[in-house]
Write a protein that holds these residues in place. Structure first.
Motif, PDB file in Angstrom:
ATOM      1  N   PRO A 237       0.810  -1.227   0.000  1.00  0.00           N
ATOM      2  CA  PRO A 237       0.000   0.000   0.000  1.00  0.00           C
ATOM      3  C   PRO A 237       0.838   1.270   0.000  1.00  0.00           C
ATOM      4  CG  PRO A 237      -0.939  -1.605   1.499  1.00  0.00           C
ATOM      5  CD  PRO A 237       0.364  -2.176   1.034  1.00  0.00           C
ATOM      6  N   LEU A 238       1.934   1.289   0.784  1.00  0.00           N
ATOM      7  CA  LEU A 238       2.773   2.481   0.843  1.00  0.00           C
ATOM      8  C   LEU A 238       3.404   2.776  -0.517  1.00  0.00           C
ATOM      9  CD1 LEU A 238       4.207   4.749   2.352  1.00  0.00           C
ATOM     10  CD2 LEU A 238       5.955   3.088   3.039  1.00  0.00           C
ATOM     11  N   VAL A 239       3.877   1.719  -1.181  1.00  0.00           N
ATOM     12  CA  VAL A 239       4.483   1.887  -2.502  1.00  0.00           C
ATOM     13  C   VAL A 239       3.448   2.397  -3.498  1.00  0.00           C
ATOM     14  CG1 VAL A 239       5.604   0.691  -4.425  1.00  0.00           C
ATOM     15  CG2 VAL A 239       6.218   0.115  -2.067  1.00  0.00           C
ATOM     16  N   ALA A 240       2.246   1.831  -3.435  1.00  0.00           N
ATOM     17  CA  ALA A 240       1.182   2.251  -4.347  1.00  0.00           C
ATOM     18  C   ALA A 240       0.789   3.710  -4.106  1.00  0.00           C
ATOM     19  CB  ALA A 240      -0.034   1.341  -4.168  1.00  0.00           C
ATOM     20  N   VAL A 241       0.737   4.111  -2.849  1.00  0.00           N
ATOM     21  CA  VAL A 241       0.398   5.500  -2.528  1.00  0.00           C
ATOM     22  C   VAL A 241       1.446   6.445  -3.098  1.00  0.00           C
ATOM     23  CG1 VAL A 241       0.251   7.176  -0.638  1.00  0.00           C
ATOM     24  CG2 VAL A 241      -0.978   5.023  -0.483  1.00  0.00           C
ATOM     25  N   MET A 242       2.707   6.127  -2.886  1.00  0.00           N
ATOM     26  CA  MET A 242       3.773   7.000  -3.375  1.00  0.00           C
ATOM     27  C   MET A 242       3.838   7.021  -4.904  1.00  0.00           C
ATOM     28  SD  MET A 242       5.157   8.489  -0.786  1.00  0.00           S
ATOM     29  CE  MET A 242       3.492   8.562  -0.144  1.00  0.00           C
ATOM     30  N   ARG A 247       1.039  13.321  -4.931  1.00  0.00           N
ATOM     31  CA  ARG A 247       0.569  14.704  -4.923  1.00  0.00           C
ATOM     32  C   ARG A 247      -0.531  14.900  -3.882  1.00  0.00           C
ATOM     33  NH1 ARG A 247      -3.632  17.513  -7.379  1.00  0.00           N
ATOM     34  NH2 ARG A 247      -3.184  19.663  -8.008  1.00  0.00           N
ATOM     35  N   ASP A 248      -1.409  13.912  -3.756  1.00  0.00           N
ATOM     36  CA  ASP A 248      -2.497  14.005  -2.787  1.00  0.00           C
ATOM     37  C   ASP A 248      -1.978  13.946  -1.353  1.00  0.00           C
ATOM     38  OD1 ASP A 248      -4.605  14.060  -4.770  1.00  0.00           O
ATOM     39  OD2 ASP A 248      -4.147  11.962  -5.125  1.00  0.00           O
ATOM     40  N   VAL A 249      -0.923  13.167  -1.131  1.00  0.00           N
ATOM     41  CA  VAL A 249      -0.311  13.114   0.203  1.00  0.00           C
ATOM     42  C   VAL A 249       0.219  14.489   0.586  1.00  0.00           C
ATOM     43  CG1 VAL A 249       1.621  12.188   1.539  1.00  0.00           C
ATOM     44  CG2 VAL A 249       0.232  10.656   0.135  1.00  0.00           C
ATOM     45  N   LEU A 250       0.893  15.152  -0.339  1.00  0.00           N
ATOM     46  CA  LEU A 250       1.425  16.486  -0.062  1.00  0.00           C
ATOM     47  C   LEU A 250       0.311  17.494   0.188  1.00  0.00           C
ATOM     48  CD1 LEU A 250       4.355  16.726  -2.658  1.00  0.00           C
ATOM     49  CD2 LEU A 250       4.503  16.281  -0.195  1.00  0.00           C
ATOM     50  N   ALA A 358     -14.194  19.585   9.576  1.00  0.00           N
ATOM     51  CA  ALA A 358     -15.384  18.847   9.169  1.00  0.00           C
ATOM     52  C   ALA A 358     -15.248  18.197   7.797  1.00  0.00           C
ATOM     53  CB  ALA A 358     -16.609  19.765   9.211  1.00  0.00           C
ATOM     54  N   PRO A 359     -14.869  18.936   6.741  1.00  0.00           N
ATOM     55  CA  PRO A 359     -14.776  18.300   5.426  1.00  0.00           C
ATOM     56  C   PRO A 359     -13.522  17.464   5.231  1.00  0.00           C
ATOM     57  CG  PRO A 359     -14.175  20.607   5.235  1.00  0.00           C
ATOM     58  CD  PRO A 359     -14.616  20.391   6.663  1.00  0.00           C
ATOM     59  N   GLN A 360     -12.610  17.509   6.194  1.00  0.00           N
ATOM     60  CA  GLN A 360     -11.333  16.833   6.043  1.00  0.00           C
ATOM     61  C   GLN A 360     -11.492  15.326   5.846  1.00  0.00           C
ATOM     62  OE1 GLN A 360      -8.078  16.197   9.303  1.00  0.00           O
ATOM     63  NE2 GLN A 360      -7.826  18.266   8.526  1.00  0.00           N
ATOM     64  N   ALA A 361     -12.395  14.699   6.587  1.00  0.00           N
ATOM     65  CA  ALA A 361     -12.565  13.250   6.513  1.00  0.00           C
ATOM     66  C   ALA A 361     -12.976  12.815   5.109  1.00  0.00           C
ATOM     67  CB  ALA A 361     -13.608  12.792   7.539  1.00  0.00           C
ATOM     68  N   ALA A 362     -14.020  13.436   4.564  1.00  0.00           N
ATOM     69  CA  ALA A 362     -14.460  13.096   3.217  1.00  0.00           C
ATOM     70  C   ALA A 362     -13.427  13.506   2.178  1.00  0.00           C
ATOM     71  CB  ALA A 362     -15.803  13.762   2.927  1.00  0.00           C
ATOM     72  N   PHE A 363     -12.852  14.682   2.349  1.00  0.00           N
ATOM     73  CA  PHE A 363     -11.874  15.234   1.416  1.00  0.00           C
ATOM     74  C   PHE A 363     -10.698  14.278   1.235  1.00  0.00           C
ATOM     75  CE2 PHE A 363      -8.868  19.075   0.641  1.00  0.00           C
ATOM     76  CZ  PHE A 363      -9.041  18.967  -0.728  1.00  0.00           C
ATOM     77  N   PHE A 364     -10.112  13.822   2.343  1.00  0.00           N
ATOM     78  CA  PHE A 364      -8.960  12.927   2.280  1.00  0.00           C
ATOM     79  C   PHE A 364      -9.368  11.544   1.778  1.00  0.00           C
ATOM     80  CE2 PHE A 364      -6.126  15.205   5.659  1.00  0.00           C
ATOM     81  CZ  PHE A 364      -6.214  16.373   4.914  1.00  0.00           C
ATOM     82  N   SER A 365     -10.527  11.056   2.191  1.00  0.00           N
ATOM     83  CA  SER A 365     -10.979   9.727   1.762  1.00  0.00           C
ATOM     84  C   SER A 365     -11.172   9.671   0.255  1.00  0.00           C
ATOM     85  CB  SER A 365     -12.306   9.369   2.453  1.00  0.00           C
ATOM     86  OG  SER A 365     -12.156   9.311   3.851  1.00  0.00           O
ATOM     87  N   SER A 378      -3.994   8.211   6.148  1.00  0.00           N
ATOM     88  CA  SER A 378      -3.286   8.229   7.427  1.00  0.00           C
ATOM     89  C   SER A 378      -1.909   8.869   7.304  1.00  0.00           C
ATOM     90  CB  SER A 378      -3.144   6.805   7.977  1.00  0.00           C
ATOM     91  OG  SER A 378      -4.400   6.234   8.263  1.00  0.00           O
ATOM     92  N   ILE A 379      -1.192   8.546   6.229  1.00  0.00           N
ATOM     93  CA  ILE A 379       0.141   9.123   6.037  1.00  0.00           C
ATOM     94  C   ILE A 379       0.038  10.634   5.865  1.00  0.00           C
ATOM     95  CG2 ILE A 379       2.087   9.272   4.421  1.00  0.00           C
ATOM     96  CD1 ILE A 379       1.638   6.239   3.915  1.00  0.00           C
ATOM     97  N   GLY A 380      -0.883  11.085   5.005  1.00  0.00           N
ATOM     98  CA  GLY A 380      -1.046  12.514   4.788  1.00  0.00           C
ATOM     99  C   GLY A 380      -1.400  13.254   6.062  1.00  0.00           C
ATOM    100  N   ALA A 381      -2.288  12.664   6.852  1.00  0.00           N
ATOM    101  CA  ALA A 381      -2.752  13.324   8.073  1.00  0.00           C
ATOM    102  C   ALA A 381      -1.714  13.275   9.187  1.00  0.00           C
ATOM    103  CB  ALA A 381      -4.053  12.689   8.544  1.00  0.00           C
ATOM    104  N   GLN A 382      -1.118  12.103   9.403  1.00  0.00           N
ATOM    105  CA  GLN A 382      -0.276  11.927  10.587  1.00  0.00           C
ATOM    106  C   GLN A 382       1.152  12.417  10.392  1.00  0.00           C
ATOM    107  OE1 GLN A 382      -1.888  11.435  13.122  1.00  0.00           O
ATOM    108  NE2 GLN A 382      -3.767  10.628  12.235  1.00  0.00           N
ATOM    109  N   PHE A 383       1.692  12.352   9.180  1.00  0.00           N
ATOM    110  CA  PHE A 383       3.020  12.918   8.971  1.00  0.00           C
ATOM    111  C   PHE A 383       2.990  14.432   9.150  1.00  0.00           C
ATOM    112  CE2 PHE A 383       4.289   8.825   7.720  1.00  0.00           C
ATOM    113  CZ  PHE A 383       5.676   8.805   7.576  1.00  0.00           C
TER     114      PHE A 383
END
Length: 462
Positions: A237-242, A247-250, A358-365, A378-383
């Motif tokens: 999953p991490l490799v696929a995300v990167m 861009r979405d993570v950033l 409020a919109p963060q949950a849907a926005f990131f999902s 999780s990576i985008g939010a927690q890093f």
């Protein structure tokens, strides 16, 4: 038109899923925020007694920040297994870890009893808390987002977000009650332990409810599709995300800066500033945060519903700009020393914060494909939390100590708001997104060549 995987669930089933996510996140945020409040009020004396009071507070907040450092690790581990095994199993594990660590803090010996071992043990348990919370947020919001339909996803997914103010409300309420009925000596001696031990009861309730819900249909379908392609090795999953969503993570990390920094200045650092610089009592400061958190809880679903009508980006941008503009009036109101002014300062700040949260949950999902969504969100939010929420009380306290003024602190939050405005400004709108659409594009890319520009745009957000 919704795909079969994302068809709207029965209302009663969706409400049960929302309730399970909300109660679980409330308990976990209660545990996390309880530590922050205790760090501001008593941990400096109990675990760092040989330091100057303000230096002791800085050291106390340093152990608080350690929990944030563990959150990216939790995001990586929980995200990996959550994308492979499912959201529900990992959410149960995160709840047990968080609750166990919080209960253990309530049993810790202090510096007066065991010396330097006390802050070491406190730091270890704080690391466990941070690790667990790093995996909690992504799983909780995804469980709701993936059960709901696109038309009202912003509203329903915002309910797990209310777990943050609900946890803050519960933690501050318990502390406020104890400081009201106990003397300072009794609270510092043993009363501070009660809220941490109370966590054990809350975890049992949350565990019972969380075990009653089912895995999301979107994840089940994605898992079945992955099983049918077992001849081809599935990327981590991490490799696929990167590969497909860097861009979405950033963007997610940038979006979190103002939201995260402002929240901890508004709810944690204020306990330091109000009681030291503004000469407000602990009880008064706690009461203001308590009432403001109740308002914060109430407005988050309203902001989420608005994001369903006008989009995630406009609501998020409004919150980021509002928080930045509010900082100077915020400290001016606190400096007056009046409870009404203090309450107004925190309440307005948290209402504006809610427009981001409020919109963060849907926005990131909606940014990530299902089999990499837990990891990506999780990576985008927690890093981002390592650079944002973790040092926010530390930086604010250090600025106050160095300059004896709130102006540098206001400029600090304003700088974060500018960064968030840029990140969200360059993002694509995600409202009305069918979560299965990302899966088909990302899945095709894994099986064939890298995603083309036009397909990549569809994968990230049309």
């Amino acid at each position: 038109m919704s795909s079969p995987a994302t068809a709207p669930p029965a209302p009663n089933n969706l409400k049960r899923i929302v309730a399970a996510s909300l109660i679980g996140t409330t308990i976990e945020w209660y545990d996390f925020f309880l530590y922050g409040s205790a760090a501001a009020l008593v941990f400096n004396e109990l675990f760092f007694p040989d330091s100057d009071p303000l230096v002791g507070t800085l050291l106390s907040f340093l152990t608080y920040a350690v929990g944030f450092a563990a959150r990216p690790v939790g995001a990586l581990v929980f995200g990996h297994y959550g994308d492979r095994l499912g959201r529900k199993k990992l959410l149960v594990l995160s709840l047990l870890m968080m609750g166990g660590a919080t209960f253990a803090i309530g049993l810790l010996p202090t510096h007066a009893t065991v010396g330097t071992a006390a802050p070491v043990l406190l730091t270890v348990l704080r690391l466990v808390q941070g690790f667990a919370l790093g995996g909690e947020w992504g799983g909780a919001v995804l469980l709701v987002s993936e059960h709901g339909d696109a038309r009202r996803r912003g509203f329903w997914a915002s309910w797990p977000q209310t777990g943050a103010p609900a946890g803050q409300l519960l933690a501050t309420g318990v502390l406020s009650l104890l400081t009201a009925v106990l003397s300072d000596a009794a609270f510092d001696s043993w009363g501070w332990r009660i809220p941490f031990l109370f966590s054990g009861v809350l975890v049992m309730v949350g565990l019972w409810i969380r075990l009653s819900v089912d895995e999301s249909p979107v994840f089940k379908q994605a898992l079945a599709q992955a099983e049918s392609r077992k001849a081809k090795a599935e990327p981590l999953p991490l490799v696929a995300v990167m590969r497909h969503h860097w861009r979405d993570v950033l963007i997610a990390m940038g979006a979190r800066m103002a939201e995260n920094i402002s929240y901890y200045v508004l709810t944690a650092f204020i306990l330091v500033y109000a009681t030291t610089a503004a000469d407000v009592s602990k009880q008064t400061a706690l009461n203001a945060v308590l009432i403001a958190s109740a308002v914060h809880f109430a407005v988050i679903p309203a902001w989420g519903a608005l994001s369903d009508r006008i989009g995630r980006r406009p609501v998020y941008l409004l919150g980021a700009a509002g928080v930045g503009l509010w900082m100077f009036p915020f400290f001016m109101l606190i400096d007056s020393g009046h409870f009404g002014s203090l309450l107004l300062a925190v309440t307005v700040g948290l209402v504006l914060h809610g427009a981001m949260y409020a919109p963060q949950a849907a926005f990131f999902s909606e940014m990530f494909a299902t089999r990499m969504r837990y990891s990506g969100a999780s990576i985008g939010a927690q890093f981002a939390s390592v650079a944002a929420g973790a040092p926010a009380p530390l930086i604010a306290t250090a600025l106050l100590s160095e300059y004896d003024s709130s102006t540098p602190i206001s400029l600090y939050v304003i700088a974060a708001a500018v960064l968030t405005l840029f990140a969200v400004g360059v993002a694509r709108e995600t409202r009305h997104r069918d979560l299965a659409e990302v899966d088909s594009v990302a899945g095709d890319a894994d099986e064939d060549e890298p995603v083309s520009d036009s397909r990549a745009q569809r994968a990230r957000i049309v």
